[in-house]
Structure formats: C-alpha cells, structure tokens
Design a protein around this motif. Sequence first.
Motif, short mmCIF file in Angstrom:
data_model
loop_
_atom_site.label_atom_id
_atom_site.label_comp_id
_atom_site.label_asym_id
_atom_site.label_seq_id
_atom_site.Cartn_x
_atom_site.Cartn_y
_atom_site.Cartn_z
N GLU A 42 0.83 -1.20 0.00
CA GLU A 42 0.00 0.00 0.00
C GLU A 42 0.87 1.26 0.00
O GLU A 42 0.59 2.22 -0.71
CB GLU A 42 -0.94 0.02 1.21
CG GLU A 42 -2.01 -1.06 1.17
CD GLU A 42 -1.53 -2.42 1.68
OE1 GLU A 42 -0.42 -2.52 2.28
OE2 GLU A 42 -2.25 -3.40 1.46
N GLN A 43 1.93 1.25 0.81
CA GLN A 43 2.84 2.39 0.84
C GLN A 43 3.51 2.59 -0.51
O GLN A 43 3.65 3.71 -0.99
CB GLN A 43 3.90 2.21 1.93
CG GLN A 43 3.36 2.29 3.34
CD GLN A 43 4.38 1.82 4.37
OE1 GLN A 43 5.22 0.94 4.11
NE2 GLN A 43 4.30 2.39 5.56
N ASN A 46 0.86 4.07 -2.97
CA ASN A 46 0.49 5.45 -2.64
C ASN A 46 1.63 6.42 -2.89
O ASN A 46 1.43 7.50 -3.44
CB ASN A 46 0.01 5.55 -1.19
CG ASN A 46 -1.30 4.83 -0.96
OD1 ASN A 46 -2.06 4.57 -1.90
ND2 ASN A 46 -1.57 4.48 0.28
N GLU A 50 2.04 9.54 -5.47
CA GLU A 50 2.39 10.85 -4.90
C GLU A 50 3.58 11.48 -5.63
O GLU A 50 3.58 12.68 -5.94
CB GLU A 50 2.72 10.68 -3.42
CG GLU A 50 3.11 11.94 -2.69
CD GLU A 50 3.52 11.65 -1.25
OE1 GLU A 50 4.62 12.07 -0.85
OE2 GLU A 50 2.74 11.00 -0.53
#
Length: 188
Positions: A42-43, A46, A50
Amino acid sequence: MTVRTVRANPRTSLATVLTCVLLTVGCSQNGADDVDSALTQEQAQNRTVEVLGRSLSVLPTGTRFDVENPTYPQSSLPTGGFGPCYDDNTIVDGPHQFSAGYWAVGDGAHRDNLDLLLASWGEWGWTVDDDSKDGGKSARATTPDGYRIAAELGTPEALSVVGVSPCFEIEPGRTPPRAAAPLVIEQR
C-alpha cells in the motif's frame, strides 16, 4: 491531486514496449539487492502516485497524466500495477514493486515540460540522470527514499512519464498483490 479511475482499452503498441523497458530501470538481476523490508504494498502504491503527482504539479496548468494520449489513441500505455523486481519478470515469487506509466497530456510543449521536470527534480534534492542534453530524449530521477521516475520524449514529441517504487518483500505464502494504477492523474 485528483485521481480518476476509468476502464482502459488495452492496446499493444510501441508505447507498451517503451513502458516495460522504463519500468525495469534500477532493478537488480534477482530483485534481492535493493529490497526495502519496511515497505508495504500500500505504501509503495500510494507513494509512487504521490511522486508522479508532485512531478505533474510543476507542469503547465491543465496538464494531466493519462494512459491514453488523445492525439495518438493507438498508443495507450499499460495500466500499471505490481510486478516482480526481477529483470525478466518471469518469476512471480519474491520482491515486487509498484509502477505506473503515463502520457503528459496538455499544452504540447513537451521539450519544455521535460526541462521543467528536470529543474524541479534537482531543486527537490532528487538524484537526476539527464540524457536529454544535446538532443537526447530521456531523463531519470530517484527520490531520497528510493522511488524512481523517468521521462522520455517520443516521436513525434509526446512526453511519457513512469514512476516505480522500491522493491518490497511479499510475505511467504501470500499471493502477489493485484492492483492497477490510476488511469489518470490530474493537477489539484
């Protein structure tokens, strides 16, 4: 940044091959040398979006990152997602990374937009590898936390941008992650 999700119409093209080549930038032969053991899928997803959004923010107002280029609809890019860190992408176990590739759709000043990206990446303290000098068509940058971004001018001069996360471990016995990158990233 606004992320809009729409269904893609996958097409095979030179852009697909280009994106696959760019996605392997920085990968090791076996994927084990540069694994971030603290990073989650997930990191990775994301933060990659970003990093792409931050890069998009320096381009002229109204520019967006899109897997489809309205000027060249036959050149849609793959929707991105998770894949093995191995260069040949035939091994599905082991470290994975998240990647997403886009066309910069907007004002059409693609060489100027590449220059804007290069200047901004350097100002942000990212490590920059500029192959766009003297008529070259590509540049890459790496963030301090290991995310990679590449931009390349195609022919005719359409600008593509690809973001790739560091490699991360998949827990033993766990199915490799499945997720697609947003099909469009718009400026805030």
